[in-house]
Design a protein around this motif. Structure first.
Motif, short mmCIF file in Angstrom:
data_model
loop_
_atom_site.label_atom_id
_atom_site.label_comp_id
_atom_site.label_asym_id
_atom_site.label_seq_id
_atom_site.Cartn_x
_atom_site.Cartn_y
_atom_site.Cartn_z
N ALA A 67 0.82 -1.22 0.00
CA ALA A 67 0.00 0.00 0.00
C ALA A 67 0.85 1.26 0.00
O ALA A 67 0.42 2.30 -0.49
CB ALA A 67 -0.93 -0.01 1.20
N ASP A 68 2.07 1.18 0.54
CA ASP A 68 2.94 2.35 0.65
C ASP A 68 3.97 2.37 -0.47
O ASP A 68 5.01 1.73 -0.38
CB ASP A 68 3.63 2.37 2.01
CG ASP A 68 2.66 2.54 3.15
OD1 ASP A 68 1.78 3.40 3.04
OD2 ASP A 68 2.78 1.80 4.15
N LEU A 69 3.65 3.12 -1.52
CA LEU A 69 4.54 3.25 -2.67
C LEU A 69 5.05 4.69 -2.75
O LEU A 69 4.37 5.61 -2.29
CB LEU A 69 3.80 2.85 -3.95
CG LEU A 69 3.35 1.40 -3.99
CD1 LEU A 69 2.41 1.16 -5.16
CD2 LEU A 69 4.55 0.46 -4.06
N PRO A 70 6.22 4.91 -3.34
CA PRO A 70 6.79 6.25 -3.38
C PRO A 70 5.93 7.27 -4.12
O PRO A 70 5.98 8.46 -3.82
CB PRO A 70 8.14 6.08 -4.05
CG PRO A 70 8.20 4.72 -4.57
CD PRO A 70 7.09 3.92 -3.95
N ASP A 71 5.11 6.82 -5.06
CA ASP A 71 4.30 7.77 -5.83
C ASP A 71 2.79 7.63 -5.55
O ASP A 71 1.97 8.09 -6.33
CB ASP A 71 4.58 7.64 -7.33
CG ASP A 71 4.32 6.24 -7.87
OD1 ASP A 71 4.21 5.28 -7.07
OD2 ASP A 71 4.24 6.09 -9.10
N GLY A 72 2.45 7.03 -4.41
CA GLY A 72 1.04 6.97 -4.06
C GLY A 72 0.66 5.75 -3.26
O GLY A 72 1.50 4.98 -2.81
#
Length: 134
Positions: A67-72
């Protein structure tokens, strides 16, 4: 061995299922690939944008997404896939608890999930025989 058995043994094996792992963490990606390969082909995308492009251009049997990605938010990616009418199974593999309305088929918490639990969840979502124990 008769001729029929010999011909059957020469048939190519079915292609391994293809999984897209969407996660920015290199260590998690390495662990997951090590766990699943060679029974399962694993491709990786580290961002939502690269995952969306791969999903647009390639066929996958399962998506494993953080769920935690650098772009969203990876859950937004899953919602976008569902909005396009794609019903590919999704495993949300994240340290963050999913919302009550998440579109994933399953959720496993990282880093607390054991390799065996991860293997079993992937096999269930891919409808693979669980006889191959890790």
């Amino acid at each position: 061995m008769n001729m029929t058995d010999a011909l059957e043994a020469c048939k190519p094996l079915a292609p391994a299922p293809h999984v897209l792992h969407v996660d920015a963490d290199d260590t998690t990606a390495l662990i997951l690939a090590t766990l699943l390969v060679p029974e399962i082909r694993v491709s990786r995308a580290a961002t939502m944008d690269s995952a969306a492009a791969r999903l647009e251009n390639e066929q996958f049997d399962l998506v494993i997404v953080d769920a935690d990605l650098p772009d969203g938010d990876g859950q937004v990616l899953v919602d976008a896939v569902r909005a396009r009418g794609c019903h590919i199974p999704v495993l949300l593999y994240s340290a963050r608890q999913p919302s009550l309305h998440h579109q994933a088929h399953a959720y496993l918490p990282k880093p607390w999930t054991s390799p065996r639990q991860l293997w079993q969840a992937v096999c269930r979502l891919l409808h693979l025989d669980l006889a191959v124990q890790r």
